[in-house]
Design a protein around this motif. Sequence first.
Motif, mmCIF file in Angstrom:
data_model
loop_
_atom_site.group_PDB
_atom_site.id
_atom_site.type_symbol
_atom_site.label_atom_id
_atom_site.label_comp_id
_atom_site.label_asym_id
_atom_site.label_seq_id
_atom_site.Cartn_x
_atom_site.Cartn_y
_atom_site.Cartn_z
ATOM 1 N N VAL A 60 0.847 -1.198 0.000
ATOM 2 C CA VAL A 60 0.000 0.000 0.000
ATOM 3 C C VAL A 60 0.879 1.242 0.000
ATOM 4 N N ALA A 61 1.941 1.237 0.800
ATOM 5 C CA ALA A 61 2.847 2.387 0.863
ATOM 6 C C ALA A 61 3.467 2.662 -0.504
ATOM 7 N N LYS A 62 3.925 1.625 -1.175
ATOM 8 C CA LYS A 62 4.554 1.791 -2.492
ATOM 9 C C LYS A 62 3.555 2.286 -3.528
ATOM 10 N N LEU A 63 2.318 1.852 -3.419
ATOM 11 C CA LEU A 63 1.294 2.315 -4.350
ATOM 12 C C LEU A 63 0.982 3.794 -4.141
ATOM 13 N N LEU A 64 0.987 4.236 -2.895
ATOM 14 C CA LEU A 64 0.642 5.624 -2.604
ATOM 15 C C LEU A 64 1.662 6.598 -3.175
ATOM 16 N N VAL A 65 2.941 6.192 -3.190
ATOM 17 C CA VAL A 65 3.989 7.074 -3.719
ATOM 18 C C VAL A 65 4.347 6.713 -5.153
ATOM 19 N N LEU A 88 5.580 4.017 -6.462
ATOM 20 C CA LEU A 88 6.696 3.125 -6.740
ATOM 21 C C LEU A 88 6.200 1.852 -7.406
ATOM 22 N N GLU A 89 4.932 1.552 -7.238
ATOM 23 C CA GLU A 89 4.259 0.446 -7.927
ATOM 24 C C GLU A 89 2.988 0.997 -8.555
ATOM 25 N N ARG A 90 2.636 0.467 -9.707
ATOM 26 C CA ARG A 90 1.378 0.857 -10.343
ATOM 27 C C ARG A 90 0.277 -0.110 -9.912
ATOM 28 N N PRO A 91 -0.868 0.406 -9.503
ATOM 29 C CA PRO A 91 -1.945 -0.484 -9.069
ATOM 30 C C PRO A 91 -2.539 -1.272 -10.227
ATOM 31 N N THR A 92 -3.020 -2.457 -9.928
ATOM 32 C CA THR A 92 -3.735 -3.252 -10.929
ATOM 33 C C THR A 92 -5.062 -2.591 -11.256
ATOM 34 N N SER A 93 -5.715 -2.065 -10.237
ATOM 35 C CA SER A 93 -6.952 -1.306 -10.428
ATOM 36 C C SER A 93 -7.190 -0.454 -9.188
ATOM 37 N N GLY A 94 -8.208 0.380 -9.250
ATOM 38 C CA GLY A 94 -8.522 1.262 -8.141
ATOM 39 C C GLY A 94 -8.052 2.680 -8.396
ATOM 40 N N ARG A 95 -8.356 3.571 -7.465
ATOM 41 C CA ARG A 95 -8.038 4.984 -7.625
ATOM 42 C C ARG A 95 -7.341 5.530 -6.389
ATOM 43 N N ILE A 96 -6.385 6.411 -6.626
ATOM 44 C CA ILE A 96 -5.757 7.192 -5.566
ATOM 45 C C ILE A 96 -5.902 8.648 -5.970
ATOM 46 N N ARG A 97 -6.707 9.382 -5.248
ATOM 47 C CA ARG A 97 -6.936 10.790 -5.574
ATOM 48 C C ARG A 97 -6.175 11.675 -4.594
ATOM 49 N N TYR A 98 -5.365 12.563 -5.149
ATOM 50 C CA TYR A 98 -4.665 13.568 -4.349
ATOM 51 C C TYR A 98 -5.292 14.918 -4.654
ATOM 52 N N LYS A 99 -5.939 15.506 -3.652
ATOM 53 C CA LYS A 99 -6.681 16.758 -3.820
ATOM 54 C C LYS A 99 -7.671 16.661 -4.983
ATOM 55 N N GLY A 100 -8.329 15.513 -5.070
ATOM 56 C CA GLY A 100 -9.359 15.324 -6.080
ATOM 57 C C GLY A 100 -8.866 14.818 -7.411
ATOM 58 N N ASP A 128 -7.006 12.047 -9.779
ATOM 59 C CA ASP A 128 -6.602 10.644 -9.818
ATOM 60 C C ASP A 128 -5.153 10.564 -10.302
ATOM 61 N N ILE A 129 -4.257 10.095 -9.420
ATOM 62 C CA ILE A 129 -2.838 10.074 -9.760
ATOM 63 C C ILE A 129 -2.353 8.708 -10.240
ATOM 64 N N THR A 130 -3.249 7.722 -10.305
ATOM 65 C CA THR A 130 -2.816 6.365 -10.641
ATOM 66 C C THR A 130 -2.338 6.241 -12.085
ATOM 67 N N LYS A 131 -2.823 7.111 -12.971
ATOM 68 C CA LYS A 131 -2.443 7.002 -14.371
ATOM 69 C C LYS A 131 -1.519 8.131 -14.823
ATOM 70 N N LEU A 132 -1.010 8.899 -13.870
ATOM 71 C CA LEU A 132 -0.112 9.988 -14.232
ATOM 72 C C LEU A 132 1.273 9.461 -14.599
ATOM 73 N N ASN A 177 4.861 16.376 -3.492
ATOM 74 C CA ASN A 177 3.970 16.583 -2.347
ATOM 75 C C ASN A 177 3.661 15.309 -1.574
ATOM 76 N N ILE A 178 4.089 14.150 -2.075
ATOM 77 C CA ILE A 178 3.882 12.878 -1.374
ATOM 78 C C ILE A 178 5.234 12.183 -1.289
ATOM 79 N N GLN A 179 5.862 12.228 -0.126
ATOM 80 C CA GLN A 179 7.191 11.670 0.067
ATOM 81 C C GLN A 179 7.129 10.440 0.966
ATOM 82 N N MET A 180 8.240 9.695 1.016
ATOM 83 C CA MET A 180 8.257 8.438 1.753
ATOM 84 C C MET A 180 9.475 8.359 2.665
#
Length: 357
Positions: A66-71, A73-85, A87-91, A102-105
């Motif tokens: 989960v930590a790697k997905l949030l920053v 470092l891994e691309r999710p198989t599916s689902g959404r991570i929204r930062y300030k609205g 969706d950053i999963t496909k950026l 703005n999202i560090q580890m």
Amino acid sequence: MTADGGTTGEAILEVRDLVKHYPLTRGILFKKQVGAVRAVDGVSFDLRRGETLGIVGESGCGKSTVAKLLVHLERPTSGRIRYKGEDITKLSGRALKAVRRNIQMVFQDPYTSLNPRMTVGDIIGEPFEIHPEAAPKGSRRQKVRELLDVVGLNPEHINRYPHQFSGGQRQRIGIARGLALRPEVIVADEPVSALDVSVQAQVVNLMERLQDTFDLSYVFIAHDLSVVRHISDRVGVMYLGRFAELGTDTQIYDHPTHPYTQALLSAVPVPDPAARERRERILLKGDIPSPANPPSGCRFRTRCWKARAKCAEVVPPLETPTWLRDPPGPAAHPSACHYAEERGILPTEQGPHRADG
């Protein structure tokens, strides 16, 4: 109270149905996928501004993934991570680079996460090379010195190498590097698990102070349940890729409703011999199932003393049970169990303890 057990407020990070599967293949020349390791399999939560969300669970439950997905470092198989609205999963490219500022580890091992061939000044200043707009070139050395001072290290040690510092000092260097770009969210993946107990307290207190100073939001991942309770506003208990229970620290530790959470808390070492004698231990049978072949229905059912036929047929949703909503009380929080019920486990005072035994 919101659906995920938190208080109302601006959600800086919104995670919905996050999934990460690693393919299992067979063959050498012609590889064929024969299955998948379901490391994360449907995780949802909100992280609000200035809040600390603790994630705890046994080894292999998917916390670090989960930590790697949030920053990213891994691309999710599916689902959404929204930062300030957004969706950053496909950026990718510049858009992803801007979000990463703005999202560090902060990593688990304070030695292997630092390049041994680089000085402390170069390590902490490296983010400025990647994001030159964050600091003019002439002021970077001074900014590094200021960061060293902020995390409690001597600014005069800027030219030293990682091997010249203790474990706790190296973790402070990692924290300083994470703070360099003034992020809004820090994902801390077991930042104190490799440190001595006395040093753990110092680092946790430092992180709490930095949170107030820099208005940070934390996702804090750990095995140590006492550390998680000390620093977290809310706690999510993970089991085999999913949240079993989610609520405030008081709800999770003093009013647990999921059998898995209750079993974890029953393993807490109690310093008072009299209280230890009175406490009922919950001993789980069997081993954790393989994430490549999780049980049907409730994933905890193979080790649960409450398991019934329904548990094998229906996946329990992570929601507040209807029988705990009226009248609402501290036990009214999301729990992924068909037969959730409150059961007090911990005494008022508890010592340090770990989720993996």
